[in-house]
Design an enzyme around this catalytic site. Structure first.
Site, short mmCIF file in Angstrom:
data_model
loop_
_atom_site.label_atom_id
_atom_site.label_comp_id
_atom_site.label_asym_id
_atom_site.label_seq_id
_atom_site.Cartn_x
_atom_site.Cartn_y
_atom_site.Cartn_z
N LYS A 59 12.12 -49.22 53.98
CA LYS A 59 11.57 -48.00 54.56
C LYS A 59 11.67 -48.02 56.10
O LYS A 59 11.85 -46.96 56.72
CB LYS A 59 10.12 -47.80 54.11
CG LYS A 59 9.99 -47.45 52.64
CD LYS A 59 10.73 -46.17 52.29
CE LYS A 59 10.42 -45.66 50.91
NZ LYS A 59 11.18 -44.44 50.56
N TYR B 159 10.22 -53.50 50.10
CA TYR B 159 10.01 -52.06 50.25
C TYR B 159 9.78 -51.68 51.71
O TYR B 159 10.36 -50.72 52.22
CB TYR B 159 8.79 -51.66 49.40
CG TYR B 159 8.39 -50.21 49.47
CD1 TYR B 159 9.13 -49.23 48.83
CD2 TYR B 159 7.24 -49.83 50.14
CE1 TYR B 159 8.74 -47.90 48.86
CE2 TYR B 159 6.83 -48.50 50.18
CZ TYR B 159 7.59 -47.54 49.54
OH TYR B 159 7.19 -46.22 49.59
#
Length: 303
Positions: free
Chosen positions: A175, A171
């Site tokens: 991002k 993640y």
């Protein structure tokens, strides 16, 4: 409301719940026509259904707004292309793209398998790139036809992408990649009348409630709910409106009543000998520079 986005056509991905839903409702309240995209999947990306997107559309239309649902997978070329086509075919134009879709498959790195890595990078990073790619092609064609757009893109990063996050290697990498994509898109698309910015929100969503249950709890006694996703949407709406003219290539952190302009990598202490160093000399130089450098921020989510 002020009608800040009156007559603008706005696409919001991942808009069936959480932040995306809040953004879609906020844009509609300011007069925008909204394409509500959501696959209706579970927190880990499995399952799916049109219900969440249609529920938001029904909520918007019940309040007197104008919206349509789109259930395509924006991490596929077909799904992303049909999303942009849904806006243009339904409303005749596209003004703002809000990339928000995502899910989690959290693991410590030693337990993170390839499928979990690929799935999270796919929905977050590829799921930003493909809608942006197809929207950009539309706006470029409009600009070349003499219909210069006043287009806006708002991408969704995270504190994990800015600082890293324990247990979220996939993640955090996705991002962080979204921030890089934002900077490149802002530089490339400005000539076509497109502004591209990113937000790093902190709010109560399905993705944060389980990981940070105590911090995300609704306060008692009518106190300000700092983690309500609706707190983030006003900045997103402003960035997606004509009022944000001249603002591009920026990253904003948004939480509760706080908005912060994030300032990225920039040169710190430096030393140049004008000649090649030995490894020992390089190490000695690095330690001296580090002694004069700002300490790193703590990793997001570290315990």
């Amino acid at each position: 409301m002020t009608g800040l986005c009156a007559e603008r056509v706005v696409v919001v991905t991942g808009a069936g719940r959480g932040l995306g839903r809040a953004h879609a409702l906020a844009f509609a309240a300011e007069g925008a026509k909204v394409v509500v995209n959501d696959l209706g999947v579970g927190l880990d990306g499995t399952g799916g259904g049109a219900g969440p997107a249609q529920d938001v559309v029904d909520e918007i239309t019940a309040a007197g707004g104008d919206a349509v649902a789109h259930g395509g997978d924006v991490a596929t070329t077909e799904g992303a292309a049909s999303l942009i086509a849904a806006a243009v075919d339904t409303y005749g134009r596209l003004d703002t793209l809000v990339n928000n879709a995502g899910f989690l498959r959290d693991r410590m790195l030693v337990n993170l398998d390839e499928d979990d890595w690929d799935a999270v990078l796919r929905v977050h990073l590829k799921g930003h790139f493909l809608p942006l790619r197809h929207a950009s092609a539309h706006w470029r064609a409009e600009a070349k036809a003499g219909r210069a757009p006043r287009a806006r893109v708002v991408n969704t990063s995270s504190g994990a992408g800015l600082l890293g996050s324990v247990g979220q290697g996939n993640y955090a990498a996705a991002k962080a990649g979204i921030i890089g994509l934002t900077l490149v898109a802002a530089a490339e698309l400005g000539r076509y009348g497109v502004q591209v910015n990113a937000i790093a929100p902190a709010a109560r969503t399905r993705m944060t409630e389980a990981a940070f249950a105590e911090a995300m709890a609704v306060p008692d006694g009518g106190a300000f709910d700092a983690m309500a996703p609706e707190n983030v949407s006003p900045l997103v709406v402003w960035l997606g409106s004509d009022a944000s003219a001249g603002v591009t290539g920026r990253v904003f952190e948004a939480e509760g009543g706080r908005i912060t302009v994030m300032e990225g990598w920039r040169p710190g202490p430096t030393a140049d000998t004008g000649a090649r160093r030995t490894p020992a000399e390089a190490g000695d130089t690095a330690l001296k520079l580090l002694a004069n450098a700002e300490p790193p921020h703590p990793v997001y989510g570290a315990r």
